[in-house]
Design a protein around this motif. Structure first.
Motif, mmCIF file in Angstrom:
data_model
loop_
_atom_site.group_PDB
_atom_site.id
_atom_site.type_symbol
_atom_site.label_atom_id
_atom_site.label_comp_id
_atom_site.label_asym_id
_atom_site.label_seq_id
_atom_site.Cartn_x
_atom_site.Cartn_y
_atom_site.Cartn_z
ATOM 1 N N SER A 105 0.267 4.404 0.269
ATOM 2 C CA SER A 105 -0.026 5.402 1.116
ATOM 3 C C SER A 105 0.596 5.105 2.700
ATOM 4 O O SER A 105 0.730 6.035 3.322
ATOM 5 C CB SER A 105 -1.546 5.481 1.138
ATOM 6 N N ASP A 156 -5.345 3.714 -2.120
ATOM 7 C CA ASP A 156 -4.711 2.631 -2.313
ATOM 8 C C ASP A 156 -5.257 1.582 -3.503
ATOM 9 O O ASP A 156 -6.428 1.217 -3.008
ATOM 10 C CB ASP A 156 -3.853 1.746 -1.434
ATOM 11 N N THR A 174 -4.576 -1.473 -4.341
ATOM 12 C CA THR A 174 -4.186 -2.674 -3.917
ATOM 13 C C THR A 174 -5.012 -3.727 -3.803
ATOM 14 O O THR A 174 -6.297 -3.294 -3.458
ATOM 15 C CB THR A 174 -3.056 -2.677 -2.619
ATOM 16 N N ALA A 185 0.716 -1.253 -0.105
ATOM 17 C CA ALA A 185 0.075 0.057 -0.004
ATOM 18 C C ALA A 185 0.828 1.160 0.090
ATOM 19 O O ALA A 185 1.485 1.640 0.918
ATOM 20 C CB ALA A 185 -0.910 0.020 1.155
#
Length: 206
Positions: free
Chosen positions: A44, A111, A113, A42
């Motif tokens: 962030s 994110d 992800t 991630a």
């Protein structure tokens, strides 16, 4: 586990010839593995100013909101053997609503992800920390690493232990994995399990 599509729910299973108190420290393995996987997957949470923190005993939080949870379940029906399932749930795509505490998701933080990408990072991280744990012999190293990522150290904490409320400053995690509070009288109090609150909520008295 109950989780929405796109979130991650994963379990690691192992059978050990260890006492329950030692097996319980697998929760620290899971927390450290989740924190490492989140940093890897991630963006962030990979910046110097924002990071996932570990909240004793079983949460991962970011900016004060719960992002992931850990649950250990054990079965001791076979004499001398303890089967343990280490469950880990991460709010990847969405956070549940209507909870009594703030919750966050990776998607809401920007994110992109996926649960699959995070799972790949998590398996690698879990294997690494499980090796360091070494049937509990490596717990001192895990405790040191966990404390470096801990939320609320040195802050007021309030722990609900089966309806009994304990208050003090969160000082450390001891060598048995218990949270240690420093009470108003200066005496340390070790807590094996409970619902923990930090900051303003922790100063409320019942």
């Amino acid at each position: 586990w109950s989780t929405g599509r796109g979130n991650l729910a994963a379990s690691f299973g192992v059978t050990l010839a260890l006492p329950p108190a030692t097996a319980a420290t697998l929760g620290f393995v899971a927390g450290l593995a989740l924190e490492q996987a989140l940093r890897a997957a991630a963006p962030s949470l990979s910046t110097p100013t924002t990071r996932a923190e570990l909240k004793w005993p079983n949460d991962v939080i970011v900016d004060g909101a719960k992002l992931a949870g850990i649950l250990l379940e054990a079965d001791a029906s076979v004499p001398g053997r303890l089967s343990v399932a280490v469950g880990m749930g991460v709010n990847v795509a969405a956070a549940p609503e209507g909870l009594p505490y703030p919750a966050a998701s990776l998607a809401a933080r920007g994110d992109a992800t996926s649960a699959e990408q995070l799972f790949t990072a998590l398996t690698d991280a879990f294997a690494s920390w499980f090796h360091i744990w070494d049937d509990g012999r490596g717990f001192p190293a895990l405790r040191k690493a966990w404390m470096a990522r801990a939320a609320g150290v040195g802050r007021p904490a309030r722990v609900d232990v089966g309806g009994r409320v304990l208050s003090g400053l969160f000082e450390k995690i001891d060598d048995e994995g218990r949270l240690v509070l420093r009470g108003d009288d200066g005496a340390p109090v070790a807590v094996a399990a409970g619902d923990v609150h930090f900051g303003t909520v922790a100063t409320v008295r019942e």
